[in-house]
Each structure stands twice: as C-alpha cells, then as structure tokens.
Design a protein around this motif. Sequence first.
Motif, PDB file in Angstrom:
ATOM      1  N   LEU A  66       0.819  -1.206   0.000  1.00  0.00           N
ATOM      2  CA  LEU A  66       0.000   0.000   0.000  1.00  0.00           C
ATOM      3  C   LEU A  66       0.853   1.257   0.000  1.00  0.00           C
ATOM      4  O   LEU A  66       0.462   2.285  -0.559  1.00  0.00           O
ATOM      5  CB  LEU A  66      -0.955  -0.008   1.202  1.00  0.00           C
ATOM      6  CG  LEU A  66      -2.099  -1.008   1.120  1.00  0.00           C
ATOM      7  CD1 LEU A  66      -2.910  -0.999   2.407  1.00  0.00           C
ATOM      8  CD2 LEU A  66      -2.985  -0.710  -0.075  1.00  0.00           C
ATOM      9  N   GLN A  67       2.027   1.184   0.603  1.00  0.00           N
ATOM     10  CA  GLN A  67       2.928   2.328   0.581  1.00  0.00           C
ATOM     11  C   GLN A  67       3.395   2.605  -0.857  1.00  0.00           C
ATOM     12  O   GLN A  67       3.382   3.751  -1.303  1.00  0.00           O
ATOM     13  CB  GLN A  67       4.132   2.079   1.480  1.00  0.00           C
ATOM     14  CG  GLN A  67       5.097   3.230   1.512  1.00  0.00           C
ATOM     15  CD  GLN A  67       6.307   2.938   2.394  1.00  0.00           C
ATOM     16  OE1 GLN A  67       6.524   1.811   2.820  1.00  0.00           O
ATOM     17  NE2 GLN A  67       7.086   3.962   2.653  1.00  0.00           N
ATOM     18  N   TYR A  68       3.787   1.562  -1.565  1.00  0.00           N
ATOM     19  CA  TYR A  68       4.194   1.739  -2.963  1.00  0.00           C
ATOM     20  C   TYR A  68       3.037   2.248  -3.819  1.00  0.00           C
ATOM     21  O   TYR A  68       3.233   3.083  -4.706  1.00  0.00           O
ATOM     22  CB  TYR A  68       4.741   0.436  -3.544  1.00  0.00           C
ATOM     23  CG  TYR A  68       6.153   0.135  -3.141  1.00  0.00           C
ATOM     24  CD1 TYR A  68       7.195   0.969  -3.534  1.00  0.00           C
ATOM     25  CD2 TYR A  68       6.464  -0.983  -2.376  1.00  0.00           C
ATOM     26  CE1 TYR A  68       8.505   0.695  -3.170  1.00  0.00           C
ATOM     27  CE2 TYR A  68       7.768  -1.268  -2.011  1.00  0.00           C
ATOM     28  CZ  TYR A  68       8.780  -0.419  -2.408  1.00  0.00           C
ATOM     29  OH  TYR A  68      10.082  -0.685  -2.045  1.00  0.00           O
ATOM     30  N   ALA A  69       1.830   1.752  -3.557  1.00  0.00           N
ATOM     31  CA  ALA A  69       0.673   2.212  -4.321  1.00  0.00           C
ATOM     32  C   ALA A  69       0.410   3.694  -4.059  1.00  0.00           C
ATOM     33  O   ALA A  69       0.164   4.466  -5.001  1.00  0.00           O
ATOM     34  CB  ALA A  69      -0.561   1.393  -3.960  1.00  0.00           C
ATOM     35  N   PHE A  70       0.486   4.101  -2.791  1.00  0.00           N
ATOM     36  CA  PHE A  70       0.278   5.510  -2.462  1.00  0.00           C
ATOM     37  C   PHE A  70       1.314   6.396  -3.147  1.00  0.00           C
ATOM     38  O   PHE A  70       0.968   7.411  -3.762  1.00  0.00           O
ATOM     39  CB  PHE A  70       0.318   5.715  -0.947  1.00  0.00           C
ATOM     40  CG  PHE A  70       0.549   7.135  -0.544  1.00  0.00           C
ATOM     41  CD1 PHE A  70      -0.384   8.110  -0.837  1.00  0.00           C
ATOM     42  CD2 PHE A  70       1.707   7.501   0.121  1.00  0.00           C
ATOM     43  CE1 PHE A  70      -0.167   9.443  -0.482  1.00  0.00           C
ATOM     44  CE2 PHE A  70       1.930   8.812   0.479  1.00  0.00           C
ATOM     45  CZ  PHE A  70       0.997   9.785   0.180  1.00  0.00           C
ATOM     46  N   VAL A  71       2.571   6.010  -3.079  1.00  0.00           N
ATOM     47  CA  VAL A  71       3.636   6.800  -3.710  1.00  0.00           C
ATOM     48  C   VAL A  71       3.431   6.834  -5.228  1.00  0.00           C
ATOM     49  O   VAL A  71       3.617   7.872  -5.869  1.00  0.00           O
ATOM     50  CB  VAL A  71       5.028   6.252  -3.333  1.00  0.00           C
ATOM     51  CG1 VAL A  71       6.114   6.928  -4.134  1.00  0.00           C
ATOM     52  CG2 VAL A  71       5.279   6.429  -1.842  1.00  0.00           C
ATOM     53  N   GLY A  72       3.025   5.712  -5.808  1.00  0.00           N
ATOM     54  CA  GLY A  72       2.765   5.668  -7.246  1.00  0.00           C
ATOM     55  C   GLY A  72       1.657   6.618  -7.659  1.00  0.00           C
ATOM     56  O   GLY A  72       1.799   7.386  -8.612  1.00  0.00           O
ATOM     57  N   PHE A  73       0.550   6.593  -6.916  1.00  0.00           N
ATOM     58  CA  PHE A  73      -0.546   7.502  -7.242  1.00  0.00           C
ATOM     59  C   PHE A  73      -0.147   8.958  -7.018  1.00  0.00           C
ATOM     60  O   PHE A  73      -0.584   9.846  -7.750  1.00  0.00           O
ATOM     61  CB  PHE A  73      -1.795   7.165  -6.432  1.00  0.00           C
ATOM     62  CG  PHE A  73      -2.513   5.939  -6.924  1.00  0.00           C
ATOM     63  CD1 PHE A  73      -2.946   5.857  -8.239  1.00  0.00           C
ATOM     64  CD2 PHE A  73      -2.768   4.877  -6.083  1.00  0.00           C
ATOM     65  CE1 PHE A  73      -3.608   4.731  -8.710  1.00  0.00           C
ATOM     66  CE2 PHE A  73      -3.430   3.749  -6.527  1.00  0.00           C
ATOM     67  CZ  PHE A  73      -3.853   3.683  -7.844  1.00  0.00           C
TER      68      PHE A  73
END
Length: 99
Positions: free
Chosen positions: A42-49
């Motif tokens: 979820l951290q990677y997803a947040f940074v990606g978005f």
Amino acid sequence: MAEGVAIARGALVLMRMVVFGLTLGITLISFQAYRKRPSERLQYAFVGFAFISMGVAISSVITQLSAGEVGALVQVFFQMAETIPFIIGFAMLYVSLYR
C-alpha cells in the motif's frame, strides 16, 4: 471563430481540473488505506498515485508554458519533465502489484 477557440480552451481547462481532482482523490484513498493497514504494497501504491498526480499537474502546467514560441530543445525538455513523474508513478504501482 475566436469565440469557439475560447470556449474549447475553457472546456479543456475544466477537463484537466477534473482529471487532477480524480488523481488527487485516488491518492487520498490510497493514503487512507495505507494509514489504516500499513503495508509495503500500500505504501508503494500511495507513492505511485502521488507521482501520477504530480505528472498530471506538471502536464497541465507545461502545456501552458509551451504554448508560446519555444525552441525544439526546450519543447523536448518540457516533454521529458512531463513524462518522468508518470514513469516513476507507474513503476511504483507495478512494484505494489507484483511484490
């Protein structure tokens, strides 16, 4: 003719604001999900978005900046600066899905 161009530009600005609002909404939802259940994915997803949102914002600004007379090299530089946040954002989403 000029009136039609002004209306079309206004509609384009409105559509870009909608796209930016949607990307900010997705970024906020992914941040809330990360805060609720902290995980690396979820951290990677947040940074990606977040980077994709940044790319949308930069894209809008650069389009306005490059609307005037600029050289070919400056135009390429603007397009590269516009693309980098999207590359990082989509790479982070890729990592979040396949880790």
